[in-house]
Design a protein around this motif. Structure first.
Motif, PDB file in Angstrom:
ATOM      1  N   UNK A 104      35.646  65.121  18.908  1.00 45.08           N
ATOM      2  CA  UNK A 104      34.504  64.956  18.004  1.00 45.08           C
ATOM      3  C   UNK A 104      34.118  63.485  17.852  1.00 45.08           C
ATOM      4  N   UNK A 105      35.125  62.626  17.730  1.00 51.90           N
ATOM      5  CA  UNK A 105      34.845  61.196  17.564  1.00 51.90           C
ATOM      6  C   UNK A 105      34.168  60.640  18.814  1.00 51.90           C
ATOM      7  N   UNK A 106      34.673  60.997  19.980  1.00 54.30           N
ATOM      8  CA  UNK A 106      34.081  60.503  21.231  1.00 54.30           C
ATOM      9  C   UNK A 106      32.655  61.017  21.390  1.00 54.30           C
ATOM     10  N   UNK A 107      32.424  62.270  21.031  1.00 50.69           N
ATOM     11  CA  UNK A 107      31.070  62.822  21.118  1.00 50.69           C
ATOM     12  C   UNK A 107      30.095  62.012  20.259  1.00 50.69           C
ATOM     13  N   UNK A 108      30.542  61.613  19.085  1.00 52.86           N
ATOM     14  CA  UNK A 108      29.672  60.821  18.216  1.00 52.86           C
ATOM     15  C   UNK A 108      29.453  59.420  18.779  1.00 52.86           C
ATOM     16  N   UNK A 109      30.500  58.818  19.323  1.00 52.66           N
ATOM     17  CA  UNK A 109      30.372  57.468  19.870  1.00 52.66           C
ATOM     18  C   UNK A 109      29.469  57.432  21.097  1.00 52.66           C
ATOM     19  N   UNK A 110      29.315  58.568  21.766  1.00 56.77           N
ATOM     20  CA  UNK A 110      28.425  58.629  22.927  1.00 56.77           C
ATOM     21  C   UNK A 110      26.958  58.562  22.524  1.00 56.77           C
ATOM     22  N   UNK A 111      26.664  58.870  21.270  1.00 58.98           N
ATOM     23  CA  UNK A 111      25.282  58.887  20.799  1.00 58.98           C
ATOM     24  C   UNK A 111      24.802  57.471  20.489  1.00 58.98           C
ATOM     25  N   UNK A 112      23.484  57.256  20.475  1.00 56.70           N
ATOM     26  CA  UNK A 112      22.972  55.974  19.966  1.00 56.70           C
ATOM     27  C   UNK A 112      23.469  55.766  18.535  1.00 56.70           C
ATOM     28  N   UNK A 113      23.740  54.538  18.173  1.00 54.74           N
ATOM     29  CA  UNK A 113      24.345  54.263  16.872  1.00 54.74           C
ATOM     30  C   UNK A 113      23.536  54.838  15.718  1.00 54.74           C
ATOM     31  N   UNK A 114      22.219  54.831  15.848  1.00 51.90           N
ATOM     32  CA  UNK A 114      21.361  55.324  14.768  1.00 51.90           C
ATOM     33  C   UNK A 114      21.454  56.832  14.579  1.00 51.90           C
ATOM     34  N   UNK A 115      22.009  57.543  15.569  1.00 52.43           N
ATOM     35  CA  UNK A 115      22.084  59.000  15.503  1.00 52.43           C
ATOM     36  C   UNK A 115      23.492  59.505  15.192  1.00 52.43           C
ATOM     37  N   UNK A 116      24.436  58.610  15.041  1.00 54.76           N
ATOM     38  CA  UNK A 116      25.819  59.022  14.840  1.00 54.76           C
ATOM     39  C   UNK A 116      26.101  59.448  13.405  1.00 54.76           C
ATOM     40  N   UNK A 117      27.049  60.343  13.281  1.00 58.34           N
ATOM     41  CA  UNK A 117      27.687  60.583  11.995  1.00 58.34           C
ATOM     42  C   UNK A 117      28.595  59.398  11.712  1.00 58.34           C
ATOM     43  N   UNK A 118      28.650  58.946  10.471  1.00 59.49           N
ATOM     44  CA  UNK A 118      29.478  57.783  10.149  1.00 59.49           C
ATOM     45  C   UNK A 118      30.954  58.143   9.993  1.00 59.49           C
ATOM     46  N   UNK A 119      31.209  59.272   9.325  1.00 59.85           N
ATOM     47  CA  UNK A 119      32.583  59.673   9.028  1.00 59.85           C
ATOM     48  C   UNK A 119      32.755  61.162   9.287  1.00 59.85           C
ATOM     49  N   UNK A 120      33.983  61.550   9.565  1.00 61.04           N
ATOM     50  CA  UNK A 120      34.378  62.954   9.667  1.00 61.04           C
ATOM     51  C   UNK A 120      35.408  63.228   8.580  1.00 61.04           C
ATOM     52  N   UNK A 121      35.231  64.328   7.877  1.00 64.95           N
ATOM     53  CA  UNK A 121      36.271  64.774   6.953  1.00 64.95           C
ATOM     54  C   UNK A 121      36.985  65.964   7.583  1.00 64.95           C
ATOM     55  N   UNK A 122      38.291  65.852   7.733  1.00 65.72           N
ATOM     56  CA  UNK A 122      39.086  66.952   8.271  1.00 65.72           C
ATOM     57  C   UNK A 122      39.754  67.704   7.128  1.00 65.72           C
ATOM     58  N   UNK A 123      39.737  69.033   7.202  1.00 64.61           N
ATOM     59  CA  UNK A 123      40.496  69.853   6.256  1.00 64.61           C
ATOM     60  C   UNK A 123      41.204  70.966   7.017  1.00 64.61           C
ATOM     61  N   UNK A 124      42.412  71.275   6.601  1.00 63.24           N
ATOM     62  CA  UNK A 124      43.137  72.405   7.172  1.00 63.24           C
ATOM     63  C   UNK A 124      42.486  73.719   6.750  1.00 63.24           C
TER      64      UNK A 124
END
Length: 299
Positions: free
Chosen positions: A49-69
């Protein structure tokens, strides 16, 4: 993550997160099929998920991911998640990992935040590699949590982590009761409950079905705004003292006393590990102030 044998209770718990995500316009990703061995699944999924976001232009990225079990239920669907994130300020730009600690001091790895940043890629890869790099390490039953905690304690990574009060987003159901109260973000049902986890999970699902409205408290009616503002102001103050001490040490160079060196390390640790404690931070700050006044170490 929710894969393997069908589990009605986990599916019902997941719906509480789906409702929250839809209400606030969040993307929601659920791992429905194992990627690799059990230990690596969580970390590998997050890495993807993190790599997928980093592949996007910076203006289109999600800033943070919240993980929950899967063993968590979202209680207060009115709360947005951004309130827990660091303020938008250069002095907090180094923070890439947010979580909390259990009463025994261990990392709560069932709920945490990851910043979309190259640092996070390195962190996740390093955590996945722990049992391969050190085959003698004992990870115990909570392998992912132990591996993540070990990496976060390494010099390269520890300064980018921050442990927030567990009550903010890690209310826990124990055999004695719920550690939180109405208005809290969520409840976690830990593995320590063993077979009783299913009973408590069903009770929570039924309770939310009957009286879920009482857990939905608007942000302004909770203590979150005041608590969060106080927390970040405390961290800002401590970082200011740390900056002064480090600049003083740099100016003095070889004449820095050992007391100040120890105090700087102590304050760095306090900012990462115990930022919610006014006493711990205050004592560490005062140690730095004393160190800046102490005479140089004689050589």
């Amino acid at each position: 993550m929710l894969y393997g044998q069908p589990n009605e209770l986990y599916e019902l718990a997941l719906k509480t997160h789906e409702r929250h995500s839809k209400q606030h316009g969040y993307e929601m990703h659920v791992l429905r099929r194992g990627i690799t061995g059990g230990y690596w699944n969580k970390l590998a999924f997050l890495l993807k998920l993190v790599i997928q976001e980093l592949e996007k232009p910076e203006s289109e990225r999600t800033d943070w991911i919240m993980y929950t079990d899967a063993s968590t239920l979202l209680l207060n669907h009115l709360l947005p998640l951004h309130i827990f994130l660091p303020p938008s300020s250069p002095e907090f730009a180094h923070i890439h990992f947010l979580s909390s600690r259990s009463p025994t001091g261990t990392l709560n790895a069932d709920v945490f935040f990851l910043h979309i940043d190259p640092w996070t890629v390195k962190f996740l890869i390093r955590a996945m590699a722990v049992p391969m790099i050190d085959q003698q390490v004992q990870l115990g039953h909570a392998m992912d949590a132990t591996a993540m905690a070990l990496v976060l304690n390494e010099t390269e990574f520890r300064g980018a982590a921050m442990y927030q009060p567990a009550g903010w987003y890690h209310g826990v159901q124990t055999r004695e009761g719920f550690s939180g109260h109405a208005g809290d973000l969520l409840v976690s049902l830990p593995a320590e409950l063993m077979g009783e986890r299913w009973r408590f999970l069903r009770e929570w699902v039924e309770r939310l079905g009957r009286e879920g409205g009482r857990y939905g408290v608007s942000l302004r009616e909770t203590n979150y705004p005041a608590l969060i503002a106080t927390f970040w102001e405390r961290v800002r103050r401590a970082r200011g003292v740390l900056r002064d001490a480090e600049e003083f040490a740099e100016r003095e160079r070889g004449d820095v006393n050992e007391e100040l060196k120890r105090a700087i390390g102590r304050l760095k640790d306090a900012i990462v590990w115990m930022p919610e404690s006014e006493d711990v931070l205050g004592e560490a700050e005062e140690a730095c102030r004393r160190g800046m006044k102490a005479p140089p170490t004689m050589r």
